[in-house]
Design a protein around this motif. Structure first.
Motif, PDB file in Angstrom:
ATOM      1  N   ALA A   1       2.779   1.660  -3.426  1.00  0.00           N
ATOM      2  CA  ALA A   1       1.806   1.984  -4.473  1.00  0.00           C
ATOM      3  C   ALA A   1       1.349   3.435  -4.349  1.00  0.00           C
ATOM      4  CB  ALA A   1       0.606   1.042  -4.380  1.00  0.00           C
TER       5      ALA A   1
ATOM      6  N   LYS B   1       5.623  -6.185 -11.820  1.00  0.00           N
ATOM      7  CA  LYS B   1       5.928  -7.537 -12.296  1.00  0.00           C
ATOM      8  C   LYS B   1       6.199  -7.527 -13.805  1.00  0.00           C
ATOM      9  CE  LYS B   1       6.246 -12.061 -12.133  1.00  0.00           C
ATOM     10  NZ  LYS B   1       5.099 -12.938 -11.794  1.00  0.00           N
TER      11      LYS B   1
ATOM     12  N   THR C   1      -2.973   2.363  -7.539  1.00  0.00           N
ATOM     13  CA  THR C   1      -3.611   1.428  -6.629  1.00  0.00           C
ATOM     14  C   THR C   1      -2.653   0.260  -6.404  1.00  0.00           C
ATOM     15  OG1 THR C   1      -4.636   0.104  -8.375  1.00  0.00           O
ATOM     16  CG2 THR C   1      -5.869   2.031  -7.568  1.00  0.00           C
ATOM     17  N   LYS C   2      -2.881  -0.499  -5.342  1.00  0.00           N
ATOM     18  CA  LYS C   2      -2.003  -1.625  -5.044  1.00  0.00           C
ATOM     19  C   LYS C   2      -2.019  -2.641  -6.186  1.00  0.00           C
ATOM     20  CE  LYS C   2      -3.159  -4.561  -1.777  1.00  0.00           C
ATOM     21  NZ  LYS C   2      -3.370  -5.138  -0.416  1.00  0.00           N
ATOM     22  N   GLU C   3      -3.206  -2.930  -6.702  1.00  0.00           N
ATOM     23  CA  GLU C   3      -3.338  -3.922  -7.765  1.00  0.00           C
ATOM     24  C   GLU C   3      -2.618  -3.459  -9.035  1.00  0.00           C
ATOM     25  OE1 GLU C   3      -5.781  -2.719  -5.924  1.00  0.00           O
ATOM     26  OE2 GLU C   3      -6.220  -4.490  -4.691  1.00  0.00           O
ATOM     27  N   ALA C   4      -2.795  -2.178  -9.378  1.00  0.00           N
ATOM     28  CA  ALA C   4      -2.156  -1.648 -10.583  1.00  0.00           C
ATOM     29  C   ALA C   4      -0.636  -1.640 -10.432  1.00  0.00           C
ATOM     30  CB  ALA C   4      -2.668  -0.236 -10.874  1.00  0.00           C
TER      31      ALA C   4
ATOM     32  N   ASP D   1       0.834  -1.204   0.000  1.00  0.00           N
ATOM     33  CA  ASP D   1       0.000   0.000   0.000  1.00  0.00           C
ATOM     34  C   ASP D   1       0.868   1.254   0.000  1.00  0.00           C
ATOM     35  OD1 ASP D   1      -2.567  -1.173  -0.015  1.00  0.00           O
ATOM     36  OD2 ASP D   1      -2.416  -1.608   2.126  1.00  0.00           O
TER      37      ASP D   1
ATOM     38  N   THR E   1       7.842 -10.143  -8.540  1.00  0.00           N
ATOM     39  CA  THR E   1       6.886  -9.418  -7.716  1.00  0.00           C
ATOM     40  C   THR E   1       7.679  -8.418  -6.895  1.00  0.00           C
ATOM     41  OG1 THR E   1       7.037 -10.874  -5.780  1.00  0.00           O
ATOM     42  CG2 THR E   1       5.465 -11.494  -7.519  1.00  0.00           C
TER      43      THR E   1
ATOM     44  N   CYS F   1       1.218  -3.661  -8.565  1.00  0.00           N
ATOM     45  CA  CYS F   1       1.732  -5.038  -8.619  1.00  0.00           C
ATOM     46  C   CYS F   1       1.849  -5.526 -10.057  1.00  0.00           C
ATOM     47  CB  CYS F   1       0.836  -5.966  -7.809  1.00  0.00           C
ATOM     48  SG  CYS F   1       0.965  -5.736  -6.018  1.00  0.00           S
ATOM     49  N   ARG F   2       0.822  -5.236 -10.866  1.00  0.00           N
ATOM     50  CA  ARG F   2       0.870  -5.632 -12.275  1.00  0.00           C
ATOM     51  C   ARG F   2       2.004  -4.898 -12.998  1.00  0.00           C
ATOM     52  NH1 ARG F   2      -4.809  -5.079 -11.801  1.00  0.00           N
ATOM     53  NH2 ARG F   2      -4.669  -3.033 -12.822  1.00  0.00           N
TER      54      ARG F   2
END
Length: 282
Positions: free
Chosen positions: A201, A216, A207-210, A198, A222, A212-213
């Motif tokens: 990011a 990677k 966002t955290k999800e964005a 968090d 990761t 991470c993608r």
């Protein structure tokens, strides 16, 4: 293969910075930076990957890399004991300092050639390597004078291989490079403490999800995998300096000794205590 933009941490009032025996052999660090880089490594056989050029060096290597040319850390995958020195010269220093002085014409031409990547060979490379290591214990002005002499010696070496036919052009956008610079600068500053997804990011306004993608896709790791490898590399420096395993664990940012031992062995295939004993015995 995505390029990571390395942040060179150096003193504000210096034209160049130096790293003596940085250890990143466990980390696939494909990166670029605005600084020109002179790197010498000995006691190793490894991969010379600069821009689009890939080859193998044996025993030692001495290479000058132009600004913003992506390259792999020269010690990646090296299992033997080795010595390494890296000099980063600020872009403005290189491109303006040598411009008008006729006495520095050979050095200016050398840096022009470095835009293609330059590898040196022959008996003089070991002599230059020793002079580079000797810079560590000099005062700043003496380092400057000695570095100019070293660059002059490099400009006179006959056995030179240019790694590209034309100057290498980095195709990654300034925005992409700046975002990776932001991430690596944050890691470099805060790796010794707990970093949450968090937090990193939010630092990148994602966002955290964005995040991470994104991370990677551009590093093949990761964020946690990359951070663990970065911390293990730093912990090895503490161990090689004589620190105990517990000290190396917590000073490099791991929160659990058990977890540190497990990650260290997974990455290096040996325990921290084994690594420490083997290195200090050598």
């Amino acid at each position: 293969m995505k390029v990571q933009l390395e942040t060179i941490t150096s003193q504000v009032n210096r034209s160049f910075s130096m790293l003596f025996n940085p250890r990143l052999s466990d980390l696939f660090f494909w990166h670029s930076h605005p600084e020109y880089e002179l790197v010498y490594i000995e006691g190793a056989t490894g991969t010379r990957h600069v821009g689009n050029h890939i080859s193998t060096y044996t025993d030692s290597d001495l290479v000058l890399i132009g600004s913003d040319i992506p390259h792999l850390n020269f010690d990646y995958g090296v299992q033997t004991e080795y010595s390494k020195v890296v000099v980063h010269l600020k872009k403005d220093f290189v491109e303006h300092h040598f411009e008008h002085a006729p006495e520095l014409r050979a050095i200016r031409m050398l840096f022009d050639k470095s835009k293609k990547g330059v590898a040196f060979s022959g008996a003089q490379t070991a002599i230059i390597g020793r002079r580079l290591f000797a810079l560590e214990h000099l005062k700043p002005f003496q380092q400057y004078v000695q570095l100019i002499e070293i660059l002059q010696l490099l400009s006179n070496i006959a056995k030179v291989e240019t790694l590209h036919e034309k100057p290498y052009i980095n195709k990654f956008s300034t925005r992409e490079q700046e975002r990776m610079r932001l991430i690596h600068a944050f890691i470099d500053t805060h790796y010794h403490r707990k970093i949450t997804l968090d937090e990193i990011a939010a630092h990148c306004f994602m966002t955290k999800e964005a995040f991470c993608r994104y991370f990677k896709k551009r590093t093949t790791y990761t964020f946690i995998q990359f951070l663990n490898r970065y911390r293990v590399s730093h912990s090895k420096r503490y161990l090689m300096a004589g620190g105990n395993v517990s000290e190396a664990c917590y000073r490099s940012g791991f929160q659990s000794l058990c977890y540190y031992n497990r990650i260290f062995k997974k990455i290096t295939l040996e325990n921290p205590s084994t690594f420490r004993g083997r290195y200090l015995k050598a």
